[in-house]
Design a protein around this motif. Structure first.
Motif, mmCIF file in Angstrom:
data_model
loop_
_atom_site.group_PDB
_atom_site.id
_atom_site.type_symbol
_atom_site.label_atom_id
_atom_site.label_comp_id
_atom_site.label_asym_id
_atom_site.label_seq_id
_atom_site.Cartn_x
_atom_site.Cartn_y
_atom_site.Cartn_z
ATOM 1 N N LEU A 89 0.838 -1.197 0.000
ATOM 2 C CA LEU A 89 0.000 0.000 0.000
ATOM 3 C C LEU A 89 0.872 1.246 0.000
ATOM 4 C CD1 LEU A 89 -2.689 -0.754 2.749
ATOM 5 C CD2 LEU A 89 -2.834 -1.169 0.317
ATOM 6 N N THR A 90 0.274 2.351 -0.401
ATOM 7 C CA THR A 90 0.930 3.646 -0.253
ATOM 8 C C THR A 90 0.653 4.145 1.163
ATOM 9 O OG1 THR A 90 -0.993 4.903 -0.963
ATOM 10 C CG2 THR A 90 0.539 4.173 -2.697
ATOM 11 N N VAL A 91 1.382 5.164 1.579
ATOM 12 C CA VAL A 91 1.146 5.751 2.896
ATOM 13 C C VAL A 91 -0.266 6.332 2.966
ATOM 14 C CG1 VAL A 91 1.889 7.584 4.473
ATOM 15 C CG2 VAL A 91 3.585 6.161 3.339
ATOM 16 N N ALA A 92 -0.759 6.917 1.865
ATOM 17 C CA ALA A 92 -2.129 7.459 1.843
ATOM 18 C C ALA A 92 -3.153 6.336 2.035
ATOM 19 C CB ALA A 92 -2.382 8.190 0.524
ATOM 20 N N GLN A 93 -2.951 5.200 1.377
ATOM 21 C CA GLN A 93 -3.879 4.082 1.525
ATOM 22 C C GLN A 93 -3.874 3.523 2.945
ATOM 23 O OE1 GLN A 93 -2.240 1.793 -1.741
ATOM 24 N NE2 GLN A 93 -4.183 1.952 -2.858
ATOM 25 N N VAL A 94 -2.700 3.424 3.565
ATOM 26 C CA VAL A 94 -2.654 2.906 4.933
ATOM 27 C C VAL A 94 -3.300 3.899 5.898
ATOM 28 C CG1 VAL A 94 -0.412 3.681 5.848
ATOM 29 C CG2 VAL A 94 -1.274 1.458 6.451
ATOM 30 N N SER A 95 -3.222 5.188 5.618
ATOM 31 C CA SER A 95 -3.916 6.183 6.445
ATOM 32 C C SER A 95 -5.417 5.965 6.392
ATOM 33 C CB SER A 95 -3.581 7.602 5.974
ATOM 34 O OG SER A 95 -2.227 7.881 6.176
ATOM 35 N N MET A 96 -5.943 5.679 5.200
ATOM 36 C CA MET A 96 -7.372 5.386 5.071
ATOM 37 C C MET A 96 -7.725 4.102 5.807
ATOM 38 S SD MET A 96 -8.366 6.452 1.181
ATOM 39 C CE MET A 96 -6.854 5.997 0.358
ATOM 40 N N LEU A 97 -6.897 3.075 5.644
ATOM 41 C CA LEU A 97 -7.147 1.801 6.312
ATOM 42 C C LEU A 97 -7.231 1.993 7.819
ATOM 43 C CD1 LEU A 97 -6.167 -1.653 5.705
ATOM 44 C CD2 LEU A 97 -4.998 -0.713 7.656
ATOM 45 N N LEU A 98 -6.316 2.777 8.402
ATOM 46 C CA LEU A 98 -6.299 3.006 9.846
ATOM 47 C C LEU A 98 -7.538 3.762 10.336
ATOM 48 C CD1 LEU A 98 -2.543 3.886 10.426
ATOM 49 C CD2 LEU A 98 -3.729 1.763 11.019
ATOM 50 N N GLU A 99 -8.182 4.490 9.439
ATOM 51 C CA GLU A 99 -9.407 5.204 9.791
ATOM 52 C C GLU A 99 -10.657 4.366 9.549
ATOM 53 O OE1 GLU A 99 -9.632 8.095 11.341
ATOM 54 O OE2 GLU A 99 -7.451 8.166 11.419
ATOM 55 N N GLY A 100 -10.483 3.147 9.056
ATOM 56 C CA GLY A 100 -11.627 2.291 8.775
ATOM 57 C C GLY A 100 -12.280 2.571 7.432
ATOM 58 N N ILE A 101 -11.595 3.306 6.566
ATOM 59 C CA ILE A 101 -12.104 3.639 5.230
ATOM 60 C C ILE A 101 -11.695 2.529 4.263
ATOM 61 C CG2 ILE A 101 -11.935 5.300 3.314
ATOM 62 C CD1 ILE A 101 -11.264 7.417 5.480
ATOM 63 N N ASP A 102 -12.558 2.216 3.315
ATOM 64 C CA ASP A 102 -12.221 1.208 2.305
ATOM 65 C C ASP A 102 -11.154 1.788 1.380
ATOM 66 O OD1 ASP A 102 -12.041 -0.732 0.366
ATOM 67 O OD2 ASP A 102 -14.199 -0.908 0.061
ATOM 68 N N TRP A 103 -9.900 1.413 1.614
ATOM 69 C CA TRP A 103 -8.760 1.940 0.871
ATOM 70 C C TRP A 103 -8.712 1.437 -0.561
ATOM 71 C CZ3 TRP A 103 -5.689 -1.988 -0.846
ATOM 72 C CH2 TRP A 103 -5.826 -3.222 -0.189
ATOM 73 N N ARG A 104 -9.457 0.362 -0.871
ATOM 74 C CA ARG A 104 -9.417 -0.213 -2.225
ATOM 75 C C ARG A 104 -10.148 0.668 -3.226
ATOM 76 N NH1 ARG A 104 -12.221 -5.583 -0.520
ATOM 77 N NH2 ARG A 104 -13.487 -3.906 0.300
ATOM 78 N N MET A 105 -11.185 1.379 -2.780
ATOM 79 C CA MET A 105 -11.953 2.232 -3.680
ATOM 80 C C MET A 105 -12.548 3.393 -2.876
ATOM 81 S SD MET A 105 -14.942 1.319 -6.458
ATOM 82 C CE MET A 105 -15.506 -0.011 -5.490
ATOM 83 N N PRO A 106 -11.695 4.349 -2.480
ATOM 84 C CA PRO A 106 -12.223 5.475 -1.709
ATOM 85 C C PRO A 106 -13.165 6.323 -2.548
ATOM 86 C CG PRO A 106 -9.939 5.858 -2.291
ATOM 87 C CD PRO A 106 -10.276 4.462 -2.725
#
Length: 116
Positions: A89-106
């Motif tokens: 993942l990118t750092v932006a994607q892991v930030s979304m993941l840590l917030e509980g956001i679906d990082w695969r298709m924001p």
């Protein structure tokens, strides 16, 4: 957790025993993922229920172990469907993941208007 934008981030696919600590997770990175836990990358592991994750990171001086548990009912971290291996993942994607956001298709919260 603040990470430089060029940090490599790996999600360990499948489930991890969340009783593991520094040594157990570092050993898993070396033996199961065939990666170096002391190389500066961030390795993220998820428990079976999906509401707890741990992240292991070498900061140049020592291993850092982070943990996060989602407290909202039915809240789960979005995880790859694969049973083994890693996903990068990118750092932006892991930030979304840590917030509980679906990082695969924001999704955009507000779509930009298109000029006609």
């Amino acid at each position: 957790m603040m990470l430089p934008p060029a940090t490599r981030v790996y999600l360990a696919c499948g489930f991890t025993d969340m009783r593991r600590g520094f040594d157990g997770l570092a050993t898993q990175v070396q033996t199961v993922l065939s990666l170096d836990p002391y190389g500066g990358a961030l390795f993220v592991f998820r428990g079976r229920r999906g509401d707890l994750l741990k992240a292991l990171h070498w900061d140049g001086q020592g291993l850092c172990l982070y943990a996060k548990r989602l407290e909202l009912p039915r809240a789960r971290f979005i995880w790859p469907q694969a049973d083994s291996g890693t996903v990068t993942l990118t750092v932006a994607q892991v930030s979304m993941l840590l917030e509980g956001i679906d990082w695969r298709m924001p999704a955009w919260t507000a779509r930009p208007e298109v000029a006609v």
